[in-house]
Design an enzyme around this catalytic site. Structure first.
Site, PDB file in Angstrom:
ATOM      1  CB  SER A  40      -0.922   0.008   1.210  1.00  0.00           C
ATOM      2  OG  SER A  40      -1.709  -1.155   1.242  1.00  0.00           O
TER       3      SER A  40
HETATM    4  N1  SAH Z   1      -1.323  -3.919   3.701  1.00  0.00           N
HETATM    5  C1  SAH Z   1      -0.786  -4.696   2.638  1.00  0.00           C
HETATM    6  C2  SAH Z   1      -1.746  -4.603   1.468  1.00  0.00           C
HETATM    7  C3  SAH Z   1      -1.622  -5.727   0.538  1.00  0.00           C
HETATM    8  S1  SAH Z   1      -2.774  -5.682  -0.784  1.00  0.00           S
HETATM    9  C4  SAH Z   1       0.575  -4.154   2.260  1.00  0.00           C
HETATM   10  O1  SAH Z   1       0.778  -2.948   2.371  1.00  0.00           O
HETATM   11  O2  SAH Z   1       1.435  -4.903   1.816  1.00  0.00           O
HETATM   12  C5  SAH Z   1      -4.126  -6.598  -0.133  1.00  0.00           C
HETATM   13  C6  SAH Z   1      -3.821  -8.036   0.259  1.00  0.00           C
HETATM   14  O3  SAH Z   1      -5.069  -8.636   0.597  1.00  0.00           O
HETATM   15  C7  SAH Z   1      -3.209  -8.884  -0.820  1.00  0.00           C
HETATM   16  O4  SAH Z   1      -2.036  -9.476  -0.346  1.00  0.00           O
HETATM   17  C8  SAH Z   1      -4.282  -9.942  -1.109  1.00  0.00           C
HETATM   18  O5  SAH Z   1      -3.782 -11.207  -1.460  1.00  0.00           O
HETATM   19  C9  SAH Z   1      -5.016  -9.991   0.219  1.00  0.00           C
HETATM   20  N2  SAH Z   1      -6.377 -10.498   0.142  1.00  0.00           N
HETATM   21  C10 SAH Z   1      -7.346 -10.262  -0.786  1.00  0.00           C
HETATM   22  N3  SAH Z   1      -8.476 -10.913  -0.488  1.00  0.00           N
HETATM   23  C11 SAH Z   1      -8.231 -11.594   0.672  1.00  0.00           C
HETATM   24  C12 SAH Z   1      -9.021 -12.469   1.480  1.00  0.00           C
HETATM   25  N4  SAH Z   1     -10.273 -12.760   1.185  1.00  0.00           N
HETATM   26  N5  SAH Z   1      -8.435 -12.986   2.586  1.00  0.00           N
HETATM   27  C13 SAH Z   1      -7.150 -12.702   2.914  1.00  0.00           C
HETATM   28  N6  SAH Z   1      -6.357 -11.883   2.183  1.00  0.00           N
HETATM   29  C14 SAH Z   1      -6.893 -11.339   1.075  1.00  0.00           C
END
Ligand code: SAH
Length: 193
Positions: free
Chosen positions: A43
């Site tokens: 993010s």
């Molecule tokens: N805060 C993280 C954001 C990652 S993007 C960072 O800054 O690195 C969002 C993440 O949510 C991704 O890794 C994706 O795989 C995960 N995601 C999406 N749907 C999900 C679900 N149903 N359960 C768990 N993780 C999920």
């Protein structure tokens, strides 16, 4: 600013974002979401900070995070709360985030590889819930798993554009919702796509 917010800001400024990336590290210091593989992104730093401050973490907070991703947001949550329960559905990201955060010395983070769209029932209720992927609506299960007096941040909308919502649950269980801003997150897979 409160003392807690000043401490979060100081910690955030020292937190090396490139530590949470395996590729495109040269872009770590741009205030943008950057790809981390598997069609996911780390993010945008200013948004991570803003969401963390808006969550109003307390030293005793038990926090649920949906979407561990790189573990960057997880580190901030864990540094300013009692414990973090974080769920990621992509095995490679879950493994790497776990390795990184353990290497960084965190011992108050519980990791789960699973679909987190319906939360993590067995450890509920949570004082704070942070969802870092976009849902079509607020999952009912997450509202149920939020403690009275608890707060949740979640982007809700279409895959292209969402409103970042702050939900506050009062002692009687009534939910008050505030729209913080417009954002664009990758989709929350599962029941609330
Ligand atoms: N805060 C993280 C954001 C990652 S993007 C960072 O800054 O690195 C969002 C993440 O949510 C991704 O890794 C994706 O795989 C995960 N995601 C999406 N749907 C999900 C679900 N149903 N359960 C768990 N993780 C999920």
């Amino acid at each position: 600013m409160t003392n807690q917010n000043e401490d979060i800001l100081t910690y955030f400024q020292k937190l090396d974002r490139s530590f949470f990336m395996d590729e495109l590290k040269e872009f770590a210091y741009m205030d943008e979401a950057i790809p981390i593989g598997h069609e996911q992104t780390i993010s945008q730093p200013s948004l991570v900070l803003e969401m963390t401050l808006a969550l109003d973490l307390q030293p005793g907070s038990k926090v649920l995070e949906i979407g561990t991703g790189s573990g960057y947001q997880t580190a901030l949550l864990a540094a300013f709360s009692d414990s973090v329960y974080t769920i990621e559905r992509i095995a490679a990201l879950h493994e790497r985030a776990k390795e990184r955060l353990e290497k960084a010395g965190f011992s108050n983070i519980h990791f789960k590889l699973d679909d987190g769209s319906t939360g993590w029932e067995e450890n509920a209720p949570y004082d704070r819930i942070m969802v870092t992927a976009a849902a079509a609506q607020v999952p009912d299960e997450l509202i149920d798993q939020l403690a009275p007096g608890g707060k949740m941040i979640i982007p809700v909308g279409t895959p292209l554009l969402q409103e970042l919502l702050l939900l506050e649950k009062d002692k009687e269980g009534k939910i008050d919702t505030t729209v913080l801003e417009e954002v664009r997150f990758v989709p929350l897979r599962g029941k609330y796509e």
